[in-house]
Design an enzyme around this catalytic site. Structure first.
Site, PDB file in Angstrom:
ATOM      1  N   ALA A  20      40.309  30.985   0.785  1.00 34.29           N
ATOM      2  CA  ALA A  20      39.834  32.395   1.805  1.00 34.29           C
ATOM      3  C   ALA A  20      41.386  33.010   1.449  1.00 34.29           C
ATOM      4  CB  ALA A  20      40.493  32.055   2.618  1.00 34.29           C
ATOM      5  N   CYS A 102      36.513  23.664   7.366  1.00 30.99           N
ATOM      6  CA  CYS A 102      37.735  24.448   7.467  1.00 30.99           C
ATOM      7  C   CYS A 102      39.068  23.791   8.462  1.00 30.99           C
ATOM      8  CB  CYS A 102      37.761  25.896   7.914  1.00 30.99           C
ATOM      9  SG  CYS A 102      38.954  26.745   7.590  1.00 30.99           S
ATOM     10  N   ASN A 206      35.677  17.034  -3.683  1.00 31.29           N
ATOM     11  CA  ASN A 206      37.424  17.880  -3.562  1.00 31.29           C
ATOM     12  C   ASN A 206      37.441  17.329  -3.146  1.00 31.29           C
ATOM     13  OD1 ASN A 206      37.372  20.833  -0.658  1.00 31.29           O
ATOM     14  ND2 ASN A 206      37.565  20.671  -3.371  1.00 31.29           N
ATOM     15  N   GLY A 207      39.145  17.817  -3.796  1.00 32.39           N
ATOM     16  CA  GLY A 207      40.186  17.887  -2.611  1.00 32.39           C
ATOM     17  C   GLY A 207      41.519  17.399  -3.850  1.00 32.39           C
ATOM     18  N   ASP A 208      42.513  17.904  -4.228  1.00 31.13           N
ATOM     19  CA  ASP A 208      43.752  17.650  -5.248  1.00 31.13           C
ATOM     20  C   ASP A 208      42.761  17.468  -6.537  1.00 31.13           C
ATOM     21  OD1 ASP A 208      45.138  17.041  -3.043  1.00 31.13           O
ATOM     22  OD2 ASP A 208      45.210  14.966  -3.045  1.00 31.13           O
TER      23      ASP A 208
END
Length: 332
Positions: A20, A102, A206-208
């Site tokens: 966002a 989200c 997804n993530g890091d």
């Protein structure tokens, strides 16, 4: 490796995550130009999109006509999700992504049937109603982005994935945290492997994941088919294509250096001014310019001068020194 969603091959399974206020149309276009496999629009509320008379900029923001873009929808009612899906398909979107990941309180906090985003992981029946509504409403591919679960006691991503696959979802991206973790701690790539084992459609981790090393580790631990990068692309829009080249053997990007870097940053800056208008565009651009200068090693005082100037001509002039001088010093 090529991930195929319906009849659309994704040559590089390294995708840009929706962030966002960051992954707007100018930035997504830039990342895609280097060779990212897919970029995802910032989340848009389904009911608001259908009911409101969106301006030209807001409509353009979704990137309807971009083959490399998935338009991400969020919502809590099947009717509005289906109507929004039909609308984006009619406007030329090539793929829809449903947001069930989200963690923001303004998205999840409505409670009951009014909750959306990762709150839907607390009610898989409601989640499936929304998925079925979108899939049945359109002919274009529909993917899903989710988390591991609401909290550590309800890691139900594998169950959601199985049911989503049965409903026609063609790809699932899993952020390796629960909603209650927000972005704290570390992403659990091992937990993503349970989703991969549960379904036959492509799974994206997804993530890091921010560079080649973390991408390789995430893929080895999760067994995923591809990866999604978010913050790792800030100030380095070529990084997704570079990861794709390093890990999957896709064509490497030409990383801009010297005057090419300056030209790229100036073009991105001017694209933001054009897209948003000079005043708003200048404000939006500040964070991007900051990331470029941080990656280039620009001195703090110069970074401050660039980011506080309201004069586009001055900003462009300052960028010449802000980006070139650190590179010349490093080469000396």
């Amino acid at each position: 490796m090529t991930i195929r969603v319906a009849n659309q091959p994704k040559n590089s399974p390294v995708f840009l995550a929706p962030l966002a206020g960051i992954t707007d149309l100018p930035f997504r276009d830039l990342v895609a130009s280097f060779g990212a496999g897919l970029v995802v629009s910032e989340m848009v509320a389904s009911q608001e999109m259908v009911q409101s008379k969106r301006g030209a900029r807001e409509r353009a923001e979704l990137g309807f006509q971009r083959a490399s873009t998935a338009v991400q929808l969020a919502g809590c009612e099947a009717y509005w999700m289906a109507e929004a899906a039909r609308l984006v398909e009619a406007n030329g979107a090539s793929q829809i992504d449903i947001n069930m990941g989200c963690p923001a309180k303004k998205v999840t906090g409505a409670g009951g049937a009014g909750a959306s985003g990762s709150a839907l992981m607390r009610d898989l029946d409601q989640a499936l109603m929304l998925i079925e509504a979108v899939v049945s409403a359109v002919k274009i591919p529909v993917s899903l982005k989710t988390r591991l679960g609401w909290d550590s006691r309800s890691l139900n991503a594998p169950e959601l994935a199985r049911r989503a696959e049965g409903a026609g979802i063609q790809m699932i991206t899993v952020h390796g945290r629960t909603r209650c973790q927000f972005y704290n701690g570390t992403a659990d790539w091992q937990a993503i492997s349970k989703v991969k084992q549960a379904i036959g459609i492509p799974v994206i981790a997804n993530g890091d994941i921010k560079d080649t090393e973390t991408a390789i580790n995430a893929l080895e631990v999760s067994g995923a088919d591809g990866i999604m990068v978010g913050r790792g692309a800030q100030g380095r829009p070529w990084s997704l294509a570079q990861i794709g080249a390093d890990v999957f053997g896709t064509p490497p990007p030409r990383k801009p250096v010297g005057s090419e870097l300056v030209d790229m940053v100036v073009e991105h800056y001017e694209a933001m001014l054009t897209f948003y208008g000079p005043k708003l565009g200048g404000r939006v651009a500040r964070k991007h310019l900051g990331w470029y200068m941080k990656d280039a090693g620009t001195a703090p005082e110069m970074r401050r001068r660039v980011q506080t100037s309201d004069d586009p001509k001055e900003v462009i002039t300052l960028l010449q020194s802000a980006l070139l001088v650190p590179q010349l010093q490093a080469a000396a």
